[in-house]
Design a protein around this motif. Sequence first.
Motif, short mmCIF file in Angstrom:
data_model
loop_
_atom_site.label_atom_id
_atom_site.label_comp_id
_atom_site.label_asym_id
_atom_site.label_seq_id
_atom_site.Cartn_x
_atom_site.Cartn_y
_atom_site.Cartn_z
N ASP A 85 -5.07 16.01 -5.84
CA ASP A 85 -5.98 15.15 -5.51
C ASP A 85 -5.79 14.09 -6.94
OD1 ASP A 85 -7.59 13.53 -4.61
OD2 ASP A 85 -9.79 15.13 -5.48
N GLY A 86 -5.77 13.05 -7.08
CA GLY A 86 -6.13 11.84 -7.75
C GLY A 86 -5.22 11.49 -7.66
N LEU A 87 -4.38 10.84 -9.42
CA LEU A 87 -2.93 9.90 -10.17
C LEU A 87 -2.19 11.10 -10.14
CD1 LEU A 87 -2.50 7.25 -11.53
CD2 LEU A 87 -2.87 8.09 -13.31
N PHE A 88 -2.05 12.08 -9.94
CA PHE A 88 -0.71 12.74 -10.47
C PHE A 88 -1.61 13.80 -9.08
CE2 PHE A 88 -2.43 12.03 -14.80
CZ PHE A 88 -1.36 11.52 -15.11
N LYS A 89 -1.75 13.50 -7.74
CA LYS A 89 -1.42 14.02 -6.76
C LYS A 89 0.07 14.82 -6.64
CE LYS A 89 -1.99 13.56 -2.19
NZ LYS A 89 -2.83 14.04 -1.09
N VAL A 124 -2.86 17.22 -19.07
CA VAL A 124 -4.40 16.23 -18.16
C VAL A 124 -4.75 17.21 -17.64
CG1 VAL A 124 -4.52 15.06 -15.50
CG2 VAL A 124 -1.95 15.09 -17.02
N LEU A 171 -8.25 18.12 -15.49
CA LEU A 171 -7.85 17.91 -14.46
C LEU A 171 -9.40 19.12 -13.57
CD1 LEU A 171 -4.97 18.05 -12.90
CD2 LEU A 171 -6.61 16.39 -12.78
N SER A 228 -8.85 20.73 -7.80
CA SER A 228 -7.71 19.37 -7.94
C SER A 228 -6.54 20.75 -7.72
CB SER A 228 -7.99 18.23 -8.20
OG SER A 228 -7.93 18.44 -9.90
#
Length: 169
Positions: A124-128, A156, A158, A162
């Motif tokens: 999930d998110g920017l680093f998916k 990161v 998180l 995620s």
Amino acid sequence: MSLTEKKWFVLYTKPKHELKAAIQIENIGVEYYLPTVTITKRWSDRKKKITEPIFKSYIFIYANEKERINSMEFKEIVRCVTFLGKPAVVPDWEIQNLKSFIEHSNDLVVTDLISTGTKVRIVDGLFKDVIGIVSSINGENYLSVSVDMLHRSVSVKLPKESIIKIIEK
């Protein structure tokens, strides 16, 4: 899914608000399941038996879509747990197995099975879809995942939801 069909959903609560959420949900007539365990807490001057949720910040509800939405209106509820953008549904048999296991177990220990050094994929998110290694566990809500980029480590922070553990074969 029909709007009247009941299923088991998982709601994420504010920390230490599971019991308050259960009372609120019960007050609107929605069936819930909050698995708990009684443990002995030690302080320097005393011991006390307390009941606490097995899955911190989670409560299961057996509801139709309208009841699920109504249950999420309470300030104790943060959100409904989702999978692929839709409310996650727990099969009846899993709830029954959980109830049976808890009822017949004397020594119950619950872990997240994600520990420092575990290889994970961010979902999930920017680093998916980035793969990394858990470098630290920060309280109950966040993990630091080290992502190796250009021979540099980028950490990161998180939320646990995620990431998923990668099972090496």
